[in-house]
Design a protein around this motif. Structure first.
Motif, PDB file in Angstrom:
ATOM      1  N   GLN A 176       0.814  -1.213   0.000  1.00 56.19           N
ATOM      2  CA  GLN A 176       0.000   0.000   0.000  1.00 56.19           C
ATOM      3  C   GLN A 176       0.858   1.278   0.000  1.00 56.19           C
ATOM      4  OE1 GLN A 176      -2.520  -1.281   3.405  1.00 56.19           O
ATOM      5  NE2 GLN A 176      -4.247  -1.079   1.986  1.00 56.19           N
ATOM      6  N   THR A 177       2.150   1.100  -0.082  1.00 57.01           N
ATOM      7  CA  THR A 177       3.034   2.242  -0.289  1.00 57.01           C
ATOM      8  C   THR A 177       2.708   2.855  -1.639  1.00 57.01           C
ATOM      9  OG1 THR A 177       4.822   1.353   1.063  1.00 57.01           O
ATOM     10  CG2 THR A 177       5.427   2.947  -0.650  1.00 57.01           C
ATOM     11  N   SER A 178       2.343   4.130  -1.633  1.00 58.70           N
ATOM     12  CA  SER A 178       1.871   4.745  -2.853  1.00 58.70           C
ATOM     13  C   SER A 178       1.643   6.240  -2.611  1.00 58.70           C
ATOM     14  CB  SER A 178       0.545   4.098  -3.292  1.00 58.70           C
ATOM     15  OG  SER A 178       0.143   4.559  -4.572  1.00 58.70           O
ATOM     16  N   VAL A 179       1.262   6.920  -3.679  1.00 53.61           N
ATOM     17  CA  VAL A 179       0.769   8.287  -3.551  1.00 53.61           C
ATOM     18  C   VAL A 179      -0.741   8.238  -3.746  1.00 53.61           C
ATOM     19  CG1 VAL A 179       0.847  10.650  -4.425  1.00 53.61           C
ATOM     20  CG2 VAL A 179       2.921   9.254  -4.427  1.00 53.61           C
ATOM     21  N   TYR A 180      -1.470   8.804  -2.815  1.00 51.65           N
ATOM     22  CA  TYR A 180      -2.931   8.764  -2.841  1.00 51.65           C
ATOM     23  C   TYR A 180      -3.480  10.136  -3.192  1.00 51.65           C
ATOM     24  CZ  TYR A 180      -2.491   4.218  -0.679  1.00 51.65           C
ATOM     25  OH  TYR A 180      -2.178   2.904  -0.444  1.00 51.65           O
ATOM     26  N   PHE A 181      -4.351  10.136  -4.185  1.00 56.20           N
ATOM     27  CA  PHE A 181      -4.997  11.376  -4.609  1.00 56.20           C
ATOM     28  C   PHE A 181      -6.495  11.278  -4.386  1.00 56.20           C
ATOM     29  CE2 PHE A 181      -1.652  13.772  -6.455  1.00 56.20           C
ATOM     30  CZ  PHE A 181      -0.761  12.868  -7.002  1.00 56.20           C
ATOM     31  N   CYS A 182      -7.039  12.346  -3.889  1.00 52.71           N
ATOM     32  CA  CYS A 182      -8.478  12.512  -3.790  1.00 52.71           C
ATOM     33  C   CYS A 182      -8.916  13.460  -4.899  1.00 52.71           C
ATOM     34  CB  CYS A 182      -8.835  13.093  -2.426  1.00 52.71           C
ATOM     35  SG  CYS A 182     -10.574  13.484  -2.220  1.00 52.71           S
ATOM     36  N   ALA A 183     -10.117  13.257  -5.408  1.00 51.70           N
ATOM     37  CA  ALA A 183     -10.662  14.146  -6.434  1.00 51.70           C
ATOM     38  C   ALA A 183     -12.151  14.322  -6.197  1.00 51.70           C
ATOM     39  CB  ALA A 183     -10.416  13.592  -7.833  1.00 51.70           C
ATOM     40  N   SER A 184     -12.699  15.389  -6.739  1.00 56.69           N
ATOM     41  CA  SER A 184     -14.141  15.592  -6.658  1.00 56.69           C
ATOM     42  C   SER A 184     -14.650  16.142  -7.972  1.00 56.69           C
ATOM     43  CB  SER A 184     -14.498  16.548  -5.509  1.00 56.69           C
ATOM     44  OG  SER A 184     -14.103  17.876  -5.806  1.00 56.69           O
TER      45      SER A 184
ATOM     46  N   ASN B 182     -18.114  16.893 -16.095  1.00 61.74           N
ATOM     47  CA  ASN B 182     -17.726  16.002 -15.004  1.00 61.74           C
ATOM     48  C   ASN B 182     -16.241  16.089 -14.693  1.00 61.74           C
ATOM     49  OD1 ASN B 182     -20.355  15.109 -14.950  1.00 61.74           O
ATOM     50  ND2 ASN B 182     -19.962  13.395 -16.310  1.00 61.74           N
ATOM     51  N   GLU B 183     -15.668  17.198 -15.045  1.00 62.34           N
ATOM     52  CA  GLU B 183     -14.251  17.421 -14.776  1.00 62.34           C
ATOM     53  C   GLU B 183     -13.945  17.166 -13.312  1.00 62.34           C
ATOM     54  OE1 GLU B 183     -13.397  21.474 -15.376  1.00 62.34           O
ATOM     55  OE2 GLU B 183     -11.219  21.283 -15.189  1.00 62.34           O
ATOM     56  N   GLN B 184     -12.903  16.388 -13.064  1.00 61.11           N
ATOM     57  CA  GLN B 184     -12.504  16.100 -11.699  1.00 61.11           C
ATOM     58  C   GLN B 184     -11.402  17.069 -11.269  1.00 61.11           C
ATOM     59  OE1 GLN B 184     -11.554  11.973 -10.976  1.00 61.11           O
ATOM     60  NE2 GLN B 184     -13.516  11.254 -11.772  1.00 61.11           N
ATOM     61  N   PHE B 185     -11.515  17.534 -10.037  1.00 61.47           N
ATOM     62  CA  PHE B 185     -10.508  18.408  -9.444  1.00 61.47           C
ATOM     63  C   PHE B 185      -9.754  17.606  -8.396  1.00 61.47           C
ATOM     64  CE2 PHE B 185     -11.786  22.419 -11.296  1.00 61.47           C
ATOM     65  CZ  PHE B 185     -13.070  22.131 -11.724  1.00 61.47           C
ATOM     66  N   PHE B 186      -8.444  17.649  -8.482  1.00 62.17           N
ATOM     67  CA  PHE B 186      -7.609  16.798  -7.651  1.00 62.17           C
ATOM     68  C   PHE B 186      -6.995  17.549  -6.477  1.00 62.17           C
ATOM     69  CE2 PHE B 186      -7.173  12.683  -9.738  1.00 62.17           C
ATOM     70  CZ  PHE B 186      -7.827  12.935 -10.922  1.00 62.17           C
ATOM     71  N   GLY B 187      -6.834  16.815  -5.372  1.00 60.16           N
ATOM     72  CA  GLY B 187      -6.090  17.333  -4.246  1.00 60.16           C
ATOM     73  C   GLY B 187      -4.595  17.191  -4.473  1.00 60.16           C
ATOM     74  N   PRO B 188      -3.777  17.693  -3.542  1.00 56.96           N
ATOM     75  CA  PRO B 188      -2.320  17.699  -3.722  1.00 56.96           C
ATOM     76  C   PRO B 188      -1.653  16.350  -3.524  1.00 56.96           C
ATOM     77  CG  PRO B 188      -2.898  18.636  -1.602  1.00 56.96           C
ATOM     78  CD  PRO B 188      -4.185  18.401  -2.321  1.00 56.96           C
ATOM     79  N   GLY B 189      -2.370  15.383  -2.958  1.00 49.24           N
ATOM     80  CA  GLY B 189      -1.800  14.057  -2.777  1.00 49.24           C
ATOM     81  C   GLY B 189      -1.259  13.812  -1.372  1.00 49.24           C
TER      82      GLY B 189
END
Lengths: 117, 109
Positions: free
Chosen positions: A85-93, A104-111
């Motif tokens: 589970q070592t990784s970079v995790y991104f959230c989007a909305s 439906n363009e997704q906007f991403f967080g900084p990770g």
């Protein structure tokens, strides 16, 4: 507007430890997503939510749980972290996620950069 | 189920040259999105293509969508070093976007 924010930015865990990643958005978006990004693998969808109180599995959901108790927040939990589970995790909305809907363009967080030892 | 494939996956080019990144998708997708990601950074939205024949341009980048051919292209004109990044396209799936693998673009002086 802050857009999409993620907490924390970096974290190191030992195998078996648990943690929760927090995603918050202030754009009143209905849909929220959690991705992981690994070298050479592009973006892989873990879980997503189509509205407050709802969640759904994505492409790689195993080992993760999510909750969307408030419209603006989407939490990603690791109950027993593993080195895989070592990784970079991104959230989007996004405003919507449905075909035929408006943009439906997704906007991403900084990770969040997570290392599991 | 929608699948999205980009090519090439890696592209190294010289400043001043033109090139095109291709994004093919497997089933109907009436809209297509392009994103840029700089190393160690998040994804930034570049273009939203909402209909067949849509063309959008921003500086040296131009994106187009052909829904009949299930193809979108991202054309780079007279490349400059600042355009070095990874570019992702994404098609509209059921309740979510489906991303391509990304094209890592390196522009050399």
């Amino acid at each position: 507007n802050a857009g999409v924010t993620q907490t924390p930015k970096f974290r190191v865990l030992k195998t078996g430890q648990s943690m929760t990643l927090l995603c918050a958005q202030d754009m009143n978006h209905e849909y929220m997503y959690w991705y992981r990004q690994d070298p050479g693998m592009g973006l892989r969808l873990i879980h997503y939510s189509v509205g407050e109180g709802t969640t759904a599995k994505g492409e790689v959901p195993d080992g993760y749980n999510v909750s969307r108790l408030k419209k603006q927040n989407f939490l990603l939990g690791l109950e027993s972290a593993a080195p895989s589970q070592t990784s970079v995790y991104f959230c989007a909305s996004s405003y919507s996620g449905l075909a035929g809907g408006i943009n439906n363009e997704q906007f991403f967080g900084p990770g969040t950069r997570l290392t599991v030892l | 189920e929608l699948k999205v494939e980009q090519n090439p996956l890696f592209l190294s080019m010289q400043e001043g040259k033109n090139y095109t990144i291709y994004c093919n998708y497997s089933t109907t997708s009436d809209r297509l999105y392009w994103y840029r990601q700089d190393p160690g950074k998040s994804l930034e939205s570049l273009f939203v293509l909402l209909s067949n024949g849509a063309v959008k341009q921003e500086g040296r980048l131009m994106a187009s969508l052909d829904t009949k051919a299930r193809l979108s292209t991202l054309h780079i004109t007279a490349a400059v070093h600042d355009l070095s990044a990874t570019y992702f396209c994404a098609g509209q799936g059921a309740q979510k976007l489906v991303f391509g693998q990304g094209t890592r673009l390196t522009i050399n002086p």
